[in-house]
Design an enzyme around this catalytic site. Structure first.
Site, PDB file in Angstrom:
ATOM      1  N   ASP A  14      18.222  14.679 -69.614  1.00 29.75           N
ATOM      2  CA  ASP A  14      17.623  15.895 -69.101  1.00 29.75           C
ATOM      3  C   ASP A  14      16.108  15.682 -69.162  1.00 29.75           C
ATOM      4  OD1 ASP A  14      17.392  18.684 -68.333  1.00 29.75           O
ATOM      5  OD2 ASP A  14      16.892  19.108 -70.422  1.00 29.75           O
ATOM      6  N   ASP A  70      13.143  18.500 -69.121  1.00 28.83           N
ATOM      7  CA  ASP A  70      12.392  19.466 -69.937  1.00 28.83           C
ATOM      8  C   ASP A  70      13.055  19.642 -71.295  1.00 28.83           C
ATOM      9  OD1 ASP A  70      10.741  19.808 -67.710  1.00 28.83           O
ATOM     10  OD2 ASP A  70      11.876  21.534 -66.983  1.00 28.83           O
ATOM     11  N   ASP A  96       8.528  28.200 -71.233  1.00 25.36           N
ATOM     12  CA  ASP A  96       9.277  29.391 -70.825  1.00 25.36           C
ATOM     13  C   ASP A  96       8.976  29.770 -69.377  1.00 25.36           C
ATOM     14  OD1 ASP A  96      10.496  29.622 -73.303  1.00 25.36           O
ATOM     15  OD2 ASP A  96       8.973  31.018 -74.072  1.00 25.36           O
ATOM     16  N   ARG A 115      13.064  29.591 -56.855  1.00 26.01           N
ATOM     17  CA  ARG A 115      12.394  30.863 -57.161  1.00 26.01           C
ATOM     18  C   ARG A 115      11.037  30.978 -56.459  1.00 26.01           C
ATOM     19  NH1 ARG A 115      14.742  32.683 -62.454  1.00 26.01           N
ATOM     20  NH2 ARG A 115      16.032  30.980 -63.184  1.00 26.01           N
TER      21      ARG A 115
END
Length: 180
Positions: free
Chosen positions: A7, A9, A17, A57
């Protein structure tokens, strides 16, 4: 084939966050780039599998994501490391795709691309969704306690057989000792 799936991050770089939205916000976890260098020198193929819903997003675009990954590649190279490929899911969590972890689609795509048998292949993550995707794909999940790893461990419910390490450097030392 010595294939390792990481992975991004929380494993290679510091997690945020508010998402890593630019190359300037990408910062390696101490020891992670050195670990990738050691893996490369030992003949491992290192592949990154990362959810990047910031694209879906609208927080950053694919060009920016490519620039973040270019910085990661250059940083790994400074330590003699090579990241063979980066697979990412750009979709939002509710998109219904099969490439977003915890679903195993991205992991299966990696196996297909590298003609790899996932059984026995180690996959390192810091979140439950990483571990679930790895386990569902038939791989060997390893949890690192960097990023969200400590919270993930405290939450319990880790897939059966999950190995736990302080960080990518500790996992790498374990892996290289085991395969030496």
């Amino acid at each position: 084939m010595k294939l390792l799936i990481l992975d991004r991050d929380g494993v290679i770089n510091e997690d945020r966050d508010d998402f890593v939205k630019s190359p300037d916000e990408w910062s390696p976890i101490p020891g992670s780039l050195e670990a990738i260098g050691e893996l490369t020198r030992a003949g491992w193929i290192v592949v990154v599998a990362t959810n990047q819903s910031g694209v879906g997003r609208g927080l950053f675009d694919v060009d920016t994501l490519n620039r973040i990954h270019a910085k990661m590649h250059r940083a790994a190279q400074e330590f003699g490391g090579h990241i063979d490929a980066v697979f990412f899911c750009p979709h939002k969590p509710d998109a219904g795709c099969d490439c977003r972890k915890p679903l195993p689609g991205m992991i299966h795509d990696i196996a297909k691309r590298f003609h790899a048998d996932l059984q026995g292949t180690w996959m390192v993550g810091d979140s439950l969704r990483d571990l679930q995707a790895f386990a569902a794909a038939g791989g060997r999940p390893a949890l690192v306690l960097t990023g969200n790893g400590s919270q993930t461990q405290e939450g319990g419910y880790l897939p059966e057989g999950t190995a736990v390490f302080d960080n990518l450097a500790q996992f790498t030392a374990f892996l290289l000792k085991r395969h030496h």
